[in-house]
Design a protein around this motif. Structure first.
Motif, mmCIF file in Angstrom:
data_model
loop_
_atom_site.group_PDB
_atom_site.id
_atom_site.type_symbol
_atom_site.label_atom_id
_atom_site.label_comp_id
_atom_site.label_asym_id
_atom_site.label_seq_id
_atom_site.Cartn_x
_atom_site.Cartn_y
_atom_site.Cartn_z
ATOM 1 N N CYS A 16 -18.398 -2.987 -2.736
ATOM 2 C CA CYS A 16 -17.851 -3.255 -1.397
ATOM 3 C C CYS A 16 -16.717 -2.282 -1.124
ATOM 4 C CB CYS A 16 -17.284 -4.677 -1.306
ATOM 5 S SG CYS A 16 -18.521 -5.987 -1.388
ATOM 6 N N GLU A 17 -16.543 -1.977 0.154
ATOM 7 C CA GLU A 17 -15.414 -1.167 0.583
ATOM 8 C C GLU A 17 -14.354 -2.091 1.166
ATOM 9 O OE1 GLU A 17 -14.293 2.563 3.529
ATOM 10 O OE2 GLU A 17 -16.306 1.723 3.597
ATOM 11 N N ILE A 18 -13.122 -1.851 0.812
ATOM 12 C CA ILE A 18 -12.025 -2.623 1.391
ATOM 13 C C ILE A 18 -11.733 -2.028 2.764
ATOM 14 C CG2 ILE A 18 -9.612 -3.336 1.177
ATOM 15 C CD1 ILE A 18 -9.991 -3.145 -1.892
ATOM 16 N N MET A 19 -12.094 -2.773 3.789
ATOM 17 C CA MET A 19 -11.927 -2.306 5.161
ATOM 18 C C MET A 19 -10.510 -2.559 5.661
ATOM 19 S SD MET A 19 -14.830 -1.054 5.547
ATOM 20 C CE MET A 19 -14.697 -0.535 7.235
ATOM 21 N N ASP A 20 -9.913 -3.660 5.170
ATOM 22 C CA ASP A 20 -8.583 -3.997 5.620
ATOM 23 C C ASP A 20 -7.950 -4.970 4.632
ATOM 24 O OD1 ASP A 20 -6.354 -3.944 7.247
ATOM 25 O OD2 ASP A 20 -7.283 -5.034 8.919
ATOM 26 N N ILE A 21 -6.632 -5.029 4.645
ATOM 27 C CA ILE A 21 -5.877 -6.026 3.898
ATOM 28 C C ILE A 21 -4.930 -6.639 4.914
ATOM 29 C CG2 ILE A 21 -4.298 -6.467 1.984
ATOM 30 C CD1 ILE A 21 -5.342 -3.804 0.735
ATOM 31 N N LYS A 22 -5.106 -7.933 5.142
ATOM 32 C CA LYS A 22 -4.305 -8.539 6.201
ATOM 33 C C LYS A 22 -3.851 -9.939 5.842
ATOM 34 C CE LYS A 22 -8.594 -9.492 8.690
ATOM 35 N NZ LYS A 22 -9.357 -9.104 9.856
ATOM 36 N N THR A 23 -2.842 -10.361 6.563
ATOM 37 C CA THR A 23 -2.314 -11.704 6.400
ATOM 38 C C THR A 23 -3.067 -12.631 7.338
ATOM 39 O OG1 THR A 23 -0.143 -10.795 5.916
ATOM 40 C CG2 THR A 23 -0.227 -13.106 6.540
ATOM 41 N N ILE A 24 -3.519 -13.757 6.785
ATOM 42 C CA ILE A 24 -4.202 -14.758 7.599
ATOM 43 C C ILE A 24 -3.524 -16.097 7.343
ATOM 44 C CG2 ILE A 24 -6.369 -15.980 8.047
ATOM 45 C CD1 ILE A 24 -7.871 -13.493 7.077
ATOM 46 N N ASP A 25 -3.153 -16.750 8.408
ATOM 47 C CA ASP A 25 -2.595 -18.105 8.308
ATOM 48 C C ASP A 25 -3.705 -19.087 8.651
ATOM 49 O OD1 ASP A 25 -0.065 -17.148 7.679
ATOM 50 O OD2 ASP A 25 0.519 -17.000 9.784
ATOM 51 N N ARG A 26 -4.214 -19.768 7.642
ATOM 52 C CA ARG A 26 -5.274 -20.754 7.855
ATOM 53 C C ARG A 26 -4.645 -22.124 8.075
ATOM 54 N NH1 ARG A 26 -10.426 -18.548 7.073
ATOM 55 N NH2 ARG A 26 -10.414 -16.766 5.688
ATOM 56 N N PRO A 27 -5.197 -22.889 9.011
ATOM 57 C CA PRO A 27 -4.660 -24.228 9.248
ATOM 58 C C PRO A 27 -4.674 -25.061 7.961
ATOM 59 C CG PRO A 27 -6.310 -23.663 10.899
ATOM 60 C CD PRO A 27 -6.329 -22.579 9.866
ATOM 61 N N GLY A 28 -3.546 -25.648 7.645
ATOM 62 C CA GLY A 28 -3.452 -26.480 6.449
ATOM 63 C C GLY A 28 -3.277 -25.688 5.167
ATOM 64 N N GLY A 29 -3.322 -24.371 5.265
ATOM 65 C CA GLY A 29 -3.176 -23.519 4.085
ATOM 66 C C GLY A 29 -1.821 -22.852 4.050
#
Length: 171
Positions: A16-29
């Motif tokens: 796999c190619e790493i397309m992006d590295i990002k911050t994600i705020d998941r509900p409840g996480g």
């Protein structure tokens, strides 16, 4: 941590190619959790999002060119995987694929190749189960070797054969 644009091995999905590295705020996480956005190299229409710190799936760098050449040169020394019980066969194959270890994949491919030859001598075809896992192991191994060696995937088998034959002739 890997970098954007880098190729990695991601579990049974393979290269796999790493397309992006990002911050994600998941509900409840947890807030501010980092995720890789991956694109399987041979399935460009797919996208995988996985936590950077996930320990559920093996994530590792591709073999270097030298590591790939060393693996190919030692293929004959790799012992084929032993599966004594037919009932354990699929479980052993699944576990082998999940290791994301090229030596284990070679061991599995060798075992399945020999099993195919044995069944052919008996006038039987390879089972669908064996065929499916054989193709998956080959695809994973050859895809990684192709990128590591900077060659088209369809040329990898012939390249391996030529190096193994050259090694035999030197002995």
């Amino acid at each position: 941590m890997f970098e954007k644009g880098q190729y990695i091995i991601y579990g049974i999905r393979g290269v796999c190619e790493i397309m992006d590295i990002k911050t994600i705020d998941r509900p409840g996480g947890p807030k501010g959790k980092l995720y890789y956005e991956l694109r399987p190299y041979y399935h460009q229409d797919c996208k995988i999002v996985t936590p950077v710190d996930s320990d559920k799936t093996v994530i590792r760098p591709l073999l270097t060119r030298d590591e790939a050449l060393c693996l190919i040169d030692r293929i004959q020394d790799v012992k084929e995987m032993e599966v004594t019980e037919d009932k354990q066969r699929e479980e052993r194959y699944k576990e082998a694929l999940k290791t994301c270890d090229c030596h284990v994949w070679v061991s599995m491919i060798k075992a399945l190749y020999l099993r195919r030859q044995d069944r052919t001598r008996q006038g039987k075809k390879m089972t669908d189960l064996d065929e499916r896992y054989f193709k998956t192991a080959e695809e994973n191994l050859y895809s990684e070797l192709a990128l590591s060696l900077e060659m088209p995937r369809e040329k990898v088998v012939d390249y391996i054969k030529s190096r193994v034959v050259d090694e035999e002739q030197m002995d």
